[in-house]
Motif scaffolding. Structure first.
Motif, short mmCIF file in Angstrom:
data_model
loop_
_atom_site.label_atom_id
_atom_site.label_comp_id
_atom_site.label_asym_id
_atom_site.label_seq_id
_atom_site.Cartn_x
_atom_site.Cartn_y
_atom_site.Cartn_z
N THR A 73 -7.12 -15.35 44.42
CA THR A 73 -6.07 -15.04 45.40
C THR A 73 -5.03 -16.16 45.40
OG1 THR A 73 -7.52 -15.93 47.10
CG2 THR A 73 -7.39 -13.54 46.95
N TYR A 74 -5.44 -17.34 44.93
CA TYR A 74 -4.55 -18.50 44.81
C TYR A 74 -4.80 -19.22 43.49
CZ TYR A 74 -4.05 -18.05 49.88
OH TYR A 74 -3.82 -17.58 51.14
N LEU A 75 -3.75 -19.80 42.92
CA LEU A 75 -3.86 -20.72 41.78
C LEU A 75 -3.27 -22.05 42.19
CD1 LEU A 75 -2.71 -18.84 38.54
CD2 LEU A 75 -5.04 -19.28 39.33
N ARG A 76 -3.97 -23.13 41.86
CA ARG A 76 -3.44 -24.49 42.01
C ARG A 76 -3.23 -25.03 40.60
NH1 ARG A 76 -7.18 -28.72 44.71
NH2 ARG A 76 -6.53 -27.72 46.64
N VAL A 77 -2.01 -25.37 40.27
CA VAL A 77 -1.67 -25.93 38.96
C VAL A 77 -1.37 -27.40 39.16
CG1 VAL A 77 -0.13 -25.79 36.98
CG2 VAL A 77 -0.77 -23.70 38.21
N ILE A 78 -2.12 -28.25 38.46
CA ILE A 78 -1.99 -29.69 38.61
C ILE A 78 -1.55 -30.30 37.28
CG2 ILE A 78 -3.19 -31.83 39.25
CD1 ILE A 78 -5.31 -29.94 40.62
N ILE A 79 -0.45 -31.03 37.31
CA ILE A 79 -0.01 -31.80 36.15
C ILE A 79 -0.64 -33.18 36.32
CG2 ILE A 79 1.95 -32.78 34.90
CD1 ILE A 79 3.63 -30.44 36.07
N LEU A 80 -1.65 -33.45 35.50
CA LEU A 80 -2.38 -34.71 35.62
C LEU A 80 -1.61 -35.87 34.99
CD1 LEU A 80 -5.95 -33.38 34.79
CD2 LEU A 80 -5.05 -34.03 37.03
N SER B 195 -8.84 -20.01 43.55
CA SER B 195 -9.59 -19.75 44.78
C SER B 195 -9.55 -18.26 45.05
CB SER B 195 -8.97 -20.50 45.95
OG SER B 195 -9.57 -20.10 47.17
N THR B 196 -10.65 -17.73 45.57
CA THR B 196 -10.70 -16.33 45.97
C THR B 196 -10.76 -16.21 47.49
OG1 THR B 196 -13.09 -16.34 45.69
CG2 THR B 196 -11.79 -15.51 43.84
N SER B 197 -10.53 -17.32 48.19
CA SER B 197 -10.56 -17.33 49.65
C SER B 197 -9.33 -16.65 50.24
CB SER B 197 -10.63 -18.77 50.16
OG SER B 197 -11.78 -19.41 49.69
N LYS B 198 -9.41 -16.34 51.52
CA LYS B 198 -8.26 -15.75 52.23
C LYS B 198 -7.20 -16.82 52.53
CE LYS B 198 -10.83 -12.05 54.49
NZ LYS B 198 -10.27 -10.82 54.04
N GLU B 199 -7.61 -18.08 52.54
CA GLU B 199 -6.71 -19.22 52.74
C GLU B 199 -6.77 -20.09 51.49
OE1 GLU B 199 -4.78 -19.61 55.45
OE2 GLU B 199 -5.59 -17.75 56.27
N PRO B 200 -5.76 -20.95 51.26
CA PRO B 200 -5.75 -21.79 50.05
C PRO B 200 -6.72 -22.98 50.16
CG PRO B 200 -3.78 -22.19 51.35
CD PRO B 200 -4.52 -21.08 52.03
N VAL B 201 -8.01 -22.66 50.15
CA VAL B 201 -9.08 -23.66 50.22
C VAL B 201 -10.16 -23.27 49.22
CG1 VAL B 201 -8.66 -24.23 52.65
CG2 VAL B 201 -10.28 -22.42 52.08
N GLY B 202 -11.10 -24.18 48.99
CA GLY B 202 -12.24 -23.88 48.14
C GLY B 202 -11.88 -23.66 46.69
N PHE B 203 -10.92 -24.42 46.17
CA PHE B 203 -10.51 -24.27 44.77
C PHE B 203 -11.62 -24.73 43.84
CE2 PHE B 203 -6.44 -24.17 46.88
CZ PHE B 203 -5.72 -23.24 46.14
N GLU B 204 -11.77 -24.02 42.73
CA GLU B 204 -12.73 -24.42 41.70
C GLU B 204 -11.99 -24.66 40.39
OE1 GLU B 204 -14.76 -20.59 39.84
OE2 GLU B 204 -14.91 -20.54 42.03
N HIS B 205 -12.48 -25.69 39.68
CA HIS B 205 -11.91 -26.03 38.37
C HIS B 205 -12.04 -24.80 37.47
CE1 HIS B 205 -11.77 -27.77 34.34
NE2 HIS B 205 -11.10 -28.76 34.87
N TRP B 206 -10.95 -24.43 36.78
CA TRP B 206 -10.96 -23.23 35.94
C TRP B 206 -10.58 -23.56 34.51
CZ3 TRP B 206 -6.82 -18.91 35.97
CH2 TRP B 206 -7.31 -17.76 35.35
#
Length: 139
Positions: free
Chosen positions: A113-120, A77-88
């Protein structure tokens, strides 16, 4: 510009969310720069954690050290808050019996600005992430 490991707590990164926590293996271990420490999942999947850079960065390469992780997804996400994540990035990792998985991923369009790492999924009931390294620059 100086390239740095943007995921280190010493560079200002912070784990702001983790879906599970064990007091002996907290999520902050992922970004402490020590591969001997780790964050462990609690047995159900998916599991995830979010890293805040507290600034806009450009990631060129990710290196993830883990154990027993089968499928991993990284969103940004490039947002100022941890929202709007896109699959990378999404990767199926190879099972390495008795050894850490060292997954090196060359990153394209790595602005975040944020990374979300998901172990599927995992190869067992529990999995661990020992470190995540993001080579790049402050944008």
């Amino acid at each position: 510009m100086r390239k740095a490991d943007l995921c280190l707590s010493s560079e200002g990164a912070e784990v702001i969310l983790a879906s599970s926590s064990d007091e002996k293996h907290p999520p902050e271990n992922i970004i402490d720069g020590n591969a001997e420490t780790f964050w462990t999942t609690t047995g159900m999947f998916p599991q995830e954690f979010i890293i805040s850079f507290h600034k806009h960065v450009k990631i060129e390469k990710l290196i993830i050290q883990s154990y027993l992780v089968r499928t991993l997804r990284v969103e940004k996400s490039t947002s100022k808050e941890p929202v709007g994540f896109e699959h990378w990035i999404e990767k199926d990792l190879v099972h390495t019996e008795g050894q850490l998985q060292n997954e090196e991923i060359m990153a394209h369009d790595g602005h975040a600005t944020y990374l979300r790492v998901i172990i599927l999924s995992a190869f067992d009931h529990f999995a661990s992430v020992h470190s995540i390294s993001a080579e790049g620059t402050v944008a």
